[in-house]
Write a protein that holds these residues in place. Structure first.
Motif, PDB file in Angstrom:
ATOM      1  N   ILE A  72       6.432  -1.829  -1.966  1.00 40.23           N
ATOM      2  CA  ILE A  72       5.229  -0.698  -1.456  1.00 40.23           C
ATOM      3  C   ILE A  72       4.060  -1.174  -1.995  1.00 40.23           C
ATOM      4  CG2 ILE A  72       4.461   1.513  -1.664  1.00 40.23           C
ATOM      5  CD1 ILE A  72       6.770   1.241   0.243  1.00 40.23           C
ATOM      6  N   GLN A  73       3.015  -1.433  -1.206  1.00 40.71           N
ATOM      7  CA  GLN A  73       1.567  -2.116  -1.808  1.00 40.71           C
ATOM      8  C   GLN A  73       0.625  -1.160  -1.807  1.00 40.71           C
ATOM      9  OE1 GLN A  73       1.221  -6.477  -1.462  1.00 40.71           O
ATOM     10  NE2 GLN A  73      -0.806  -6.001  -0.750  1.00 40.71           N
ATOM     11  N   LEU A 109       3.741  -1.063   3.566  1.00 43.44           N
ATOM     12  CA  LEU A 109       5.114  -1.305   3.517  1.00 43.44           C
ATOM     13  C   LEU A 109       5.216  -2.813   3.632  1.00 43.44           C
ATOM     14  CD1 LEU A 109       8.201  -0.597   3.170  1.00 43.44           C
ATOM     15  CD2 LEU A 109       8.258  -0.436   5.438  1.00 43.44           C
ATOM     16  N   VAL A 110       5.619  -3.757   2.528  1.00 46.07           N
ATOM     17  CA  VAL A 110       5.683  -5.212   2.804  1.00 46.07           C
ATOM     18  C   VAL A 110       7.072  -5.487   2.820  1.00 46.07           C
ATOM     19  CG1 VAL A 110       4.735  -7.387   1.804  1.00 46.07           C
ATOM     20  CG2 VAL A 110       3.406  -5.272   1.645  1.00 46.07           C
ATOM     21  N   GLY A 122       1.207  -0.119   7.433  1.00 47.61           N
ATOM     22  CA  GLY A 122       1.071   1.180   6.746  1.00 47.61           C
ATOM     23  C   GLY A 122      -0.221   1.962   7.041  1.00 47.61           C
ATOM     24  N   PRO A 123      -0.606   3.070   6.642  1.00 46.06           N
ATOM     25  CA  PRO A 123      -1.594   3.771   6.734  1.00 46.06           C
ATOM     26  C   PRO A 123      -2.646   3.594   5.657  1.00 46.06           C
ATOM     27  CG  PRO A 123      -0.236   5.227   5.454  1.00 46.06           C
ATOM     28  CD  PRO A 123       0.620   3.801   5.910  1.00 46.06           C
ATOM     29  N   TYR A 124      -3.908   3.969   6.206  1.00 42.08           N
ATOM     30  CA  TYR A 124      -5.106   3.826   5.136  1.00 42.08           C
ATOM     31  C   TYR A 124      -5.827   4.957   5.401  1.00 42.08           C
ATOM     32  CZ  TYR A 124      -8.404   2.812   8.928  1.00 42.08           C
ATOM     33  OH  TYR A 124      -9.418   2.811  10.194  1.00 42.08           O
ATOM     34  N   ALA A 125      -6.688   5.369   4.248  1.00 45.38           N
ATOM     35  CA  ALA A 125      -7.814   6.079   4.354  1.00 45.38           C
ATOM     36  C   ALA A 125      -9.005   5.743   3.580  1.00 45.38           C
ATOM     37  CB  ALA A 125      -7.135   7.661   3.542  1.00 45.38           C
ATOM     38  N   GLY A 126     -10.307   6.055   4.286  1.00 50.16           N
ATOM     39  CA  GLY A 126     -11.400   5.488   3.637  1.00 50.16           C
ATOM     40  C   GLY A 126     -12.327   6.625   3.389  1.00 50.16           C
TER      41      GLY A 126
END
Length: 212
Positions: A72-73, A109-110, A122-126
């Motif tokens: 997990i990154q 997820l790597v 994976g998801p992202y939020a900015g």
């Protein structure tokens, strides 16, 4: 029967958590810095490949092993997005550049396909820290009428990419696909319109250096 199922389920969960914990403890969490170049766009009917803006990204990451091949990154970094967009409708016409700068937090997820090659998803939020609009052409004054307050503060979406790991150095490419609209809904001459009615799209190339 219900109690038996609960006992079996609890045993499975505890066993799985113990397995993850043992693997995580047998591997060292990796910390590092990363940065690179962005090729961003706002995907809409009025934007195409000629509207791409070039920016950059820079930040920190941690890589937490779950198994020998999966990690997990989480990351946190500054990233520039935006596009040059042409509008021609009843409320606005012309060409403008939208430059949007975010603090972004993806959780990837790597999965290592080989020792040195991985895939990421994976998801992202900015969070928008500033936005700037400049006029390129047209009858509408984008620069004086559109500012940071006219953009949504939160950008969220999904990301996927590929990476190559070489000892303490790694390289990769990632694509971010926005799921939230960039512009807020505003009232134009008695009609509610979202402007810009578009979502972020970013292709990034990066390099990273591990402290471990």
């Amino acid at each position: 029967m219900k109690n038996s199922r609960n006992i079996i389920l609890a045993s499975f969960v505890l066993t799985f958590m113990g397995y993850i914990n043992a693997n995580a403890q047998s591997n060292v969490t990796e910390f590092g810095v990363k940065g690179g170049v962005n090729f961003s766009n706002l995907y809409t009917d009025n934007a195409d490949d000629e509207n791409v803006l070039t920016g950059f990204n820079v930040g920190l990451y941690a890589k937490v092993p779950v198994t020998n091949s999966i990690s997990i990154q989480p990351e946190i970094y500054y990233t520039g997005k935006g596009a040059e967009v042409v509008y021609n409708n009843a409320f606005a016409s012309g060409t403008a550049k939208f430059k949007l700068n975010y603090i972004e937090v993806p959780v990837m997820l790597v999965a290592n396909v080989t020792t040195n090659f991985n895939v990421q998803v994976g998801p992202y939020a900015g969070y928008l820290i500033n936005g700037k609009t400049t006029n390129e052409s047209g009858s509408y004054n984008f620069q004086d009428n559109i500012n940071t307050d006219n953009f949504n503060k939160i950008d969220a979406g999904v990301a996927a990419g590929l990476g190559i790991d070489l000892e303490t150095v790694s390289f990769g490419v990632r694509y971010n696909y926005g799921l939230t609209k960039v512009g807020k809904e505003r009232n134009y001459y008695g009609t509610n319109q979202t402007f810009p009615d578009a979502k972020n799209s970013v292709l990034s190339f990066y390099g990273a250096f591990s402290f471990n």
